[in-house]
Enzyme design. Structure first.
Site, PDB file in Angstrom:
ATOM      1  N   HIS A 296      -4.862   2.102 -13.696  1.00  0.00           N
ATOM      2  CA  HIS A 296      -6.087   1.329 -13.466  1.00  0.00           C
ATOM      3  C   HIS A 296      -5.863   0.281 -12.366  1.00  0.00           C
ATOM      4  CE1 HIS A 296      -9.839  -0.735 -14.870  1.00  0.00           C
ATOM      5  NE2 HIS A 296      -9.220  -1.778 -14.369  1.00  0.00           N
ATOM      6  N   GLU A 297      -4.789  -0.488 -12.525  1.00  0.00           N
ATOM      7  CA  GLU A 297      -4.545  -1.542 -11.526  1.00  0.00           C
ATOM      8  C   GLU A 297      -4.239  -0.920 -10.162  1.00  0.00           C
ATOM      9  OE1 GLU A 297      -5.500  -4.250 -12.639  1.00  0.00           O
ATOM     10  OE2 GLU A 297      -5.310  -3.776 -14.754  1.00  0.00           O
TER      11      GLU A 297
HETATM   12  N1  B3K Z   1      -9.427  -7.477 -12.880  1.00  0.00           N
HETATM   13  C1  B3K Z   1      -8.571  -7.911 -13.940  1.00  0.00           C
HETATM   14  C2  B3K Z   1      -9.269  -8.739 -14.958  1.00  0.00           C
HETATM   15  C3  B3K Z   1      -9.463 -10.133 -14.558  1.00  0.00           C
HETATM   16  C4  B3K Z   1     -10.049 -10.967 -15.679  1.00  0.00           C
HETATM   17  C5  B3K Z   1     -10.444 -12.311 -15.223  1.00  0.00           C
HETATM   18  N2  B3K Z   1     -10.888 -13.141 -16.301  1.00  0.00           N
HETATM   19  C6  B3K Z   1      -7.882  -6.768 -14.617  1.00  0.00           C
HETATM   20  C7  B3K Z   1      -8.550  -5.461 -14.482  1.00  0.00           C
HETATM   21  O1  B3K Z   1      -9.647  -5.251 -14.945  1.00  0.00           O
HETATM   22  O2  B3K Z   1      -7.997  -4.586 -13.881  1.00  0.00           O
HETATM   23 ZN    ZN Z   2      -9.944  -3.515 -13.667  1.00  0.00          ZN
END
Ligand code: B3K
Ligand code: ZN
Length: 859
Positions: A296-297
């Site tokens: 996902h990341e």
């Molecule tokens: N984008 C981050 C989540 C950030 C949350 C901020 N409160 C992780 C993710 O969804 O991949």
């Molecule tokens: Zn995300």
């Protein structure tokens, strides 16, 4: 409090093409020098407002000249500079921040001696004054200076362009990220970390260096994560032709982290529990989740980073889409049908619950107070479902073309959900864009109703379909949605017709001809593969449902049909009398499924044999008496365990040889083993106890944890025994020990709150770790029925914990508070008691995050 509204969106008056950040890390503080290059876009403006929180400003320069104090003001987390008459200029701000005193886990903070950052959504303003909005994309150059002994590793985004030693045992590095990015993707890490190296060759034969940074001693736990990352890189190339765009990819594991992970450009920061993994410390389920989160990341590099969001209302553009991508990744790597079932199960348990309560909101909200409160299952998982429907409607090839088109059109830009949907539907004549987008504006879960009309002689089947959204607060909810409905019509035991009906109006009738069915009325299963995120009602009889169980091949439908029957059995027991007839028929069916269906997928079988848990069933029940629900579930586990004992024991023998296989092999067997253990233990079959206990110390965490899980509700001396064995074995591994905290908080014993309080006082409880806090609180409120004790003391206890931890960690607490959001469905005295503690919480000083949620809940 002022709402931020979608309709108020205005582009920023300036562009900031380049940013230079200089960090000097000292003992007690970090000096941050920021140079921002501005280009004025709105010529009618001669002032500039930037956001900043807890930054002590020392000096400000405008193009090299020091600004007099009367040329700027700092008020309410805003820096105002005026007048600014130039069209291009550089602003240099010298400020200091104190990461050691920052407990919010936002901006720059310290975790176990490591300095780290979390900027999404609005954390960058805690590091430096900036417009801090996602539509401002800049190139970042970052210098970091620190003493070498405490901070040997100094990381930021992009490429390392310089590293050298300085006087007084200090050193400096310079990082440059060639890709313009919004401030929320900025990251910095400094500390004592060990690096595990690997690499990946992209399809155009570029070598990417992979570095995983962990604390000393954790090196042995990163193999799985590295493999997961490489699989993700490969998958994105093969599936979407998306290649990694730098020659370095860093991941850092951090102990104190609010969420799972963060996709900062080329410097992903992860909660350690989602990096450190092997089969001895990590369950099969967690291994798959870790693989999915790393993917996902990584996938965010394109959907989120290269193409980002214009504003936070578009959050689902990156999150829904990236969840969709990671779901597809896991489906391709493992078992697509099982993955679909699990995703549907999660959506119904978490998203449906949220959407039926006071914090329900559209996938693209119209307004918010605290953006951090909007990282929800609606934005993420329902967002992914909407994209899945788009794919179903336009078919895979068109979807993939639209997706590629979206990527190439908006690369390097900040985009909107509308723009994405337009690209996917660009060449489609059948689906009306605007009408489809209603999915993003509605909240609540729509209900679709089906009715069959069958003309046996003419072999014509008519299906009358209607849709309704019972949530009337939102005007869009009255509009019809475009809903893809996958159905199967069973003609006889081996033949079926599969079709996708597309419902576009509030009421429609679909006519199907030449239906050569041997049944009195054709049997239909609806929403196969969970083709839309909605609820439905049908005129299918109980006898027909049993036939569906026999004939269906779609895992989701089999699962759904069984769960529907369990639900009915549970409700009958709670509100009327046990329906012995239905219960016996189900037992007979289950018996025959276990006996005769040798080739059935064992994860599916495990789902079929699992009596729903409290959390799964809670939102499906109209009037919840929690203690009765818990008791009924226990009784059913006893009944089914007793009646199916012979078959279950045989099955255990059959699968035994496979349970030591290495993940992903053997995972279905291990999943089933837990379900069988649970049923047998609940049936008071003593013969299984020692067997289960023997696994608590096994070298498979899946089996050890399964042993803990199945003993949770069995009050016996052995429960204490396994608890101690587990604790002593793992007390020095915080990630694993959280399982023990979870277990302890789940078990019901006299003097319950003392037991829970002892966990907070335990010498291995780390106050700063959201993981442990969440383990204890979540276990207590979702697994331990004494939370619902009739005198309300459980609720009061949790309310006090909420108040205590809201001071340090509003993000975690405001999310957790939603546990109380379903009180309207509760019976008295529970309902009355919850209202009492909500009023009590409300009267206290709260963080803005928690304030927004409590107001919504009580509204
Ligand atoms: N984008 C981050 C989540 C950030 C949350 C901020 N409160 C992780 C993710 O969804 O991949
Ligand atoms: Zn995300």
């Amino acid at each position: 409090n002022q709402y931020i509204k979608l309709e108020d969106y205005k582009p920023f008056d300036y562009e900031i093409p380049n940013i230079f950040l200089d960090f000097i890390i000292e003992d007690k503080r970090v000096i941050v020098k920021t140079e921002l290059e501005f280009i004025k876009k709105n010529i009618n403006i001669n002032s500039l407002i930037l956001d900043g929180i807890d930054i002590f400003v020392e000096k400000i320069y405008l193009d090299e000249s020091l600004l007099e104090e009367n040329n700027y003001s700092i008020q309410k987390n805003r820096l105002l500079i005026k007048p600014i008459l130039k069209e291009t200029f550089t602003l240099k701000i010298v400020g200091t921040i104190k990461p050691k005193e920052n407990f919010s886990l936002l901006g720059m903070y310290e975790s176990n001696g490591i300095i780290t950052t979390q900027c999404e959504a609005e954390g960058f303003r805690r590091i430096s004054y900036h417009s801090d909005r996602p539509d401002i994309l800049s190139k970042y150059k970052v210098r970091i200076e620190a003493n070498k002994e405490d901070f040997p590793v100094l990381l930021s985004n992009g490429n390392l362009v310089k590293a050298n030693d300085l006087k007084h045992r200090r050193h400096e590095v310079i990082w440059e990220d060639p890709y313009p990015k919004p401030s929320y993707l900025f990251a910095l890490v400094a500390g004592k970390l060990n690096c595990i190296k690997d690499n990946f060759n992209t399809k155009s034969n570029k070598k990417v260096e992979i570095n995983i940074y962990v604390e000393k001693g954790d090196e042995k736990y990163v193999k799985h994560s590295i493999n997961s990352l490489k699989k993700s890189m490969k998958w994105d190339e093969e599936k979407y032709n998306l290649e990694y765009d730098l020659s370095l990819f860093n991941i850092v594991a951090i102990r104190h982290f609010n969420m799972g992970a963060m996709e900062n450009k080329s410097l992903n920061i992860f909660n350690s529990k989602l990096i450190l993994a092997n089969k001895e410390t990590t369950t099969d389920e967690e291994l798959e989740r870790i693989e999915g989160v790393i993917a996902h990341e990584y996938f965010h590099n394109w959907t989120g980073n290269r193409i980002t969001c214009r504003d936070w209302f578009q959050l689902s553009l990156k999150e829904g889409l990236t969840v969709f991508r990671d779901q597809e990744f896991t489906s391709d790597l493992h078992n697509r049908s099982i993955k679909r079932l699990e995703d549907a199960k999660f959506l119904r348990k978490a998203q449906f619950r949220e959407d039926s309560g006071p914090t329900s909101h559209p996938v693209r909200p119209e307004k918010y107070l605290e953006i951090d409160n909007f990282y929800t299952t609606t934005i993420y998982e329902k967002g992914a479902e909407i994209i899945r429907m788009l794919k179903t409607l336009v078919k895979e090839e068109n979807f993939n073309n639209g997706f590629s088109n979206f990527i190439s059109t908006y690369d390097g830009k900040a985009a909107t959900i509308d723009q994405f949907v337009n690209k996917i539907l660009e060449n489609n004549k059948e689906i009306n864009n605007e009408k489809f987008k209603t999915w993003y504006k509605q909240n609540g879960t729509p209900l679709v109703k089906f009715k069959r009309k069958w003309d046996k002689e003419k072999q014509i089947l008519k299906i009358q379909v209607s849709q309704i959204n019972s949530n009337k607060k939102n005007l869009y909810n009255d509009l019809p949605l475009i809903i893809p409905i996958n159905i199967a019509i069973f003609l006889n035991s081996y033949e079926k017709i599969k079709k996708t009906l597309i419902l576009k109006e509030k009421e429609e009738e679909f006519t199907l001809e030449n239906i050569n069915s041997k049944f009195d009325s054709p049997i239909i299963s609806y929403f196969r593969n969970f083709s839309a995120p909605i609820k439905w009602e049908t005129d299918t009889t109980f006898a027909e449902k049993l036939l569906i169980l026999e004939f269906e091949t779609d895992y989701f439908t089999i699962y759904d049909t069984i769960k529907g029957i369990y639900k009915k059995i549970i409700c009958k027991r709670i509100y009327e009398e046990p329906d012995i007839n239905i219960e016996n028929k189900l037992i007979t069916t289950l018996r025959s499924i276990i006996r005769n269906n040798k080739s059935i997928n064992l994860s599916l079988l495990s789902e079929i044999l699992s009596i729903p848990t409290f959390s799964e069933i809670e939102s499906e029940i109209k009037k919840v008496d929690p203690l009765k629900v818990y008791k009924t579930i226990d009784d059913l586990n006893y009944l089914f365990g007793t009646k199916l004992k012979v078959e279950l024991l045989n099955k255990l023998k059959e699968i035994d040889k496979n349970i030591t296989k290495l993940w992903p092999e053997g995972k279905d067997e291990r999943k089933l083993i837990e379900t069988i253990w649970r049923l047998l233990l609940h049936s008071k079959y003593e013969g299984i106890k020692n067997k289960v206990i023997s696994y608590i110390d096994s070298n498979s965490m899946t089996l050890s944890k399964a042993a803990l899980n199945v003993f949770t509700r069995i009050n016996c001396p052995e429960r204490e025994l396994i608890s101690n064995i587990f604790f002593n074995k793992w007390k020095h591994n915080p990630v694993v020990l959280d399982n023990w905290f979870f277990f302890k908080a789940s078990i019901e014993i006299n003097n319950n709150q003392k037991n829970i309080e002892a966990l907070f006082k335990n010498e291995y409880f780390d106050v700063k770790s959201p993981n442990t806090l969440k383990s204890i609180l979540n276990a207590y409120v979702t697994r331990n029925s004494l939370f619902h004790s009739r005198d309300g003391s459980g609720y009061k206890y949790v309310a006090d914990k909420i108040l205590e931890y809201d001071k340090s960690n509003p993000i975690v607490i405001s999310r957790f508070l939603k546990i109380f959001s379903t009180f309207r469905q509760y019976e008295n005295p529970y309902k009355r008691n919850i209202i009492k503690v909500l009023d009590y919480i409300k009267k206290n000083k709260l963080s803005p995050n928690t304030r927004e949620i409590i107001d919504a809940i009580l509204n």
